[in-house]
Design a protein around this motif. Structure first.
Motif, mmCIF file in Angstrom:
data_model
loop_
_atom_site.group_PDB
_atom_site.id
_atom_site.type_symbol
_atom_site.label_atom_id
_atom_site.label_comp_id
_atom_site.label_asym_id
_atom_site.label_seq_id
_atom_site.Cartn_x
_atom_site.Cartn_y
_atom_site.Cartn_z
ATOM 1 N N UNK A 4 -12.736 122.251 -15.340
ATOM 2 C CA UNK A 4 -11.689 121.364 -14.854
ATOM 3 C C UNK A 4 -12.097 119.898 -15.070
ATOM 4 N N UNK A 5 -11.146 119.085 -15.508
ATOM 5 C CA UNK A 5 -11.434 117.674 -15.784
ATOM 6 C C UNK A 5 -10.485 116.771 -15.017
ATOM 7 N N UNK A 6 -11.010 115.639 -14.573
ATOM 8 C CA UNK A 6 -10.150 114.663 -13.896
ATOM 9 C C UNK A 6 -10.639 113.264 -14.202
ATOM 10 N N UNK A 7 -9.725 112.328 -14.155
ATOM 11 C CA UNK A 7 -10.136 110.946 -14.346
ATOM 12 C C UNK A 7 -8.992 109.975 -14.306
ATOM 13 N N UNK A 8 -9.378 108.700 -14.378
ATOM 14 C CA UNK A 8 -8.416 107.593 -14.288
ATOM 15 C C UNK A 8 -8.115 107.038 -15.672
ATOM 16 N N UNK A 9 -6.828 106.845 -15.935
ATOM 17 C CA UNK A 9 -6.387 106.354 -17.238
ATOM 18 C C UNK A 9 -5.529 105.118 -17.020
ATOM 19 N N UNK A 10 -5.970 103.996 -17.560
ATOM 20 C CA UNK A 10 -5.263 102.744 -17.339
ATOM 21 C C UNK A 10 -4.378 102.433 -18.539
ATOM 22 N N UNK A 11 -3.111 102.095 -18.283
ATOM 23 C CA UNK A 11 -2.173 101.765 -19.365
ATOM 24 C C UNK A 11 -2.066 100.250 -19.456
ATOM 25 N N UNK A 12 -2.507 99.695 -20.586
ATOM 26 C CA UNK A 12 -2.652 98.244 -20.714
ATOM 27 C C UNK A 12 -1.873 97.726 -21.913
ATOM 28 N N UNK A 13 -1.393 96.504 -21.812
ATOM 29 C CA UNK A 13 -0.700 95.930 -22.962
ATOM 30 C C UNK A 13 0.088 94.703 -22.579
ATOM 31 N N UNK A 14 0.629 94.037 -23.598
ATOM 32 C CA UNK A 14 1.444 92.853 -23.348
ATOM 33 C C UNK A 14 2.702 93.245 -22.573
ATOM 34 N N UNK A 15 3.404 92.249 -22.010
ATOM 35 C CA UNK A 15 4.652 92.554 -21.305
ATOM 36 C C UNK A 15 5.664 93.211 -22.247
ATOM 37 N N UNK A 16 6.427 94.157 -21.708
ATOM 38 C CA UNK A 16 7.580 94.703 -22.429
ATOM 39 C C UNK A 16 7.287 95.696 -23.555
ATOM 40 N N UNK A 17 6.035 96.094 -23.727
ATOM 41 C CA UNK A 17 5.746 97.052 -24.798
ATOM 42 C C UNK A 17 6.119 98.481 -24.386
ATOM 43 N N UNK A 18 6.419 98.688 -23.093
ATOM 44 C CA UNK A 18 6.851 100.009 -22.651
ATOM 45 C C UNK A 18 5.844 100.737 -21.761
#
Ligand SMILES: Nc1nc2c(ncn2[C@@H]2O[C@H](COP(=O)(O)OP(=O)(O)O)[C@@H](O)[C@H]2O)c(=O)[nH]1
Ligand SMILES: [Mg+2]
Length: 303
Positions: A4-18
């Protein structure tokens, strides 16, 4: 089946990219608000995806940009902090308008993070596949991403592959959260965000970034199957208050109706929503007001 695997994933990027659209798509629920305007997301928002082989905890973040107000700077600090401790960093860009230099400095600002980096190319529904190769080529030149994955957060294209590739690189670990939990946000916070989303949709031209919403009361009445919510929309100027209320209260009524419908569908009960508008002179520059409104100076998701 593997461990079993678990972890934190951060979604990063400029404004408005979705970012928020992708985040909701990955979780399969509307947890974050979305708008076709930049700088909609102000806090780091946590969403949990539990699968048979693992638990993926996604962090939606404010866009990385160079806005000057104290609110803007707090937003960027929040984004950077949420990338610092993540196991995986998803750098999101747009296939239809990659901005290589700006993204380069964004990627640089996460130099200190140990997380594994993916480049995710969003909005593939807007471009032909041939456009992809040169983009991949340019980005790979200054960072050796572990994976480069094209997706469309809007249509869902590529999302399963993205999930699979993330699970592969996550550490072995028991789940951090109960399996049926989707977010750590309170209903109160979510409702305030939905109201803010409707304000953005209805008055963006006149009141770009200067609203905040607080919930004054949230009372459940199970007998009547009714929830009573009192919320305040904070603006910076008297003129903005006038716009928000509209002729004969027409605008605020529309905002209230749109928000109420969405909150009713979410809570599965009738909702009585009362909206107030309050003027807080220049609150986006005022540390005390920002503290009161709950925009953190810095933020670490593991604390
Ligand atoms: N065509 C298209 N539009 C998208 C896609 N993903 C997001 N959008 C739109 O891009 C705009 C900004 O999205 P949002 O998720 O709020 O971006 P954020 O600021 O990065 O969180 C919204 O109008 C979305 O509907 C996509 O894959 N394709
Ligand atoms: Mg967003």
């Amino acid at each position: 089946m593997g461990p079993f695997k678990s972890g934190f994933i951060s979604i990063l990027g400029r404004p408005n990219v979705g970012k928020s659209t992708l985040f909701n798509r990955l979780i399969g629920d509307k947890v974050a608000i979305v708008a076709e305007k930049p700088q909609t997301t102000r806090n780091r928002i946590l969403g949990i995806k539990s699968m048979s082989g693992g638990q993926l905890i996604f962090l939606d973040t404010p866009g990385i940009h160079s806005g000057r107000s104290e609110l803007n700077q707090r937003m960027v600090r929040t984004a950077i902090a949420s990338g610092r401790d993540a196991d995986v960093l998803l750098f999101l860009i747009e296939a239809n308008s990659p901005l290589v230099e700006k993204d380069q400095s964004m990627i640089e600002s996460f130099r200190g993070s140990k997380g594994i980096r993916f480049l995710v190319i969003n909005k593939m529904d807007l471009v032909r596949r041939e456009r992809l190769l040169p983009i991949m080529d340019r980005y790979q030149k200054y960072y050796p991403f572990k994976e480069i994955i094209p997706v469309s957060a809007l249509t869902g294209e590529g999302i399963d592959i993205l999930l699979e590739e993330i699970v592969k690189v996550l550490p072995e670990s028991p789940p951090y959260y109960p399996e049926d939990m989707v977010t750590d946000q309170t209903e109160r916070f979510w409702v305030s965000e939905v109201i803010r989303e409707k304000v953005i949709h209805h008055c963006y031209q006149e009141i770009p970034y200067s609203t905040a919403v607080t919930i004054e009361a949230f009372k459940e009445n199970p007998e009547k199957k009714l929830v009573l919510i009192k919320a305040t929309i904070h603006v910076e100027r008297d003129s903005q208050k006038k716009i928000l209320i509209g002729k004969g209260g027409e605008k605020i009524k529309k905002i209230g109706e749109a928000a109420r419908k969405e909150v009713e569908a979410f809570l599965g009960t009738k909702v009585y929503l009362e909206l107030w508008v309050s003027v807080e002179k220049n609150w986006t520059q005022n540390s005390q007001v920002l503290d009161q409104l709950g925009y953190p100076l810095t933020f670490t998701h593991l604390s």
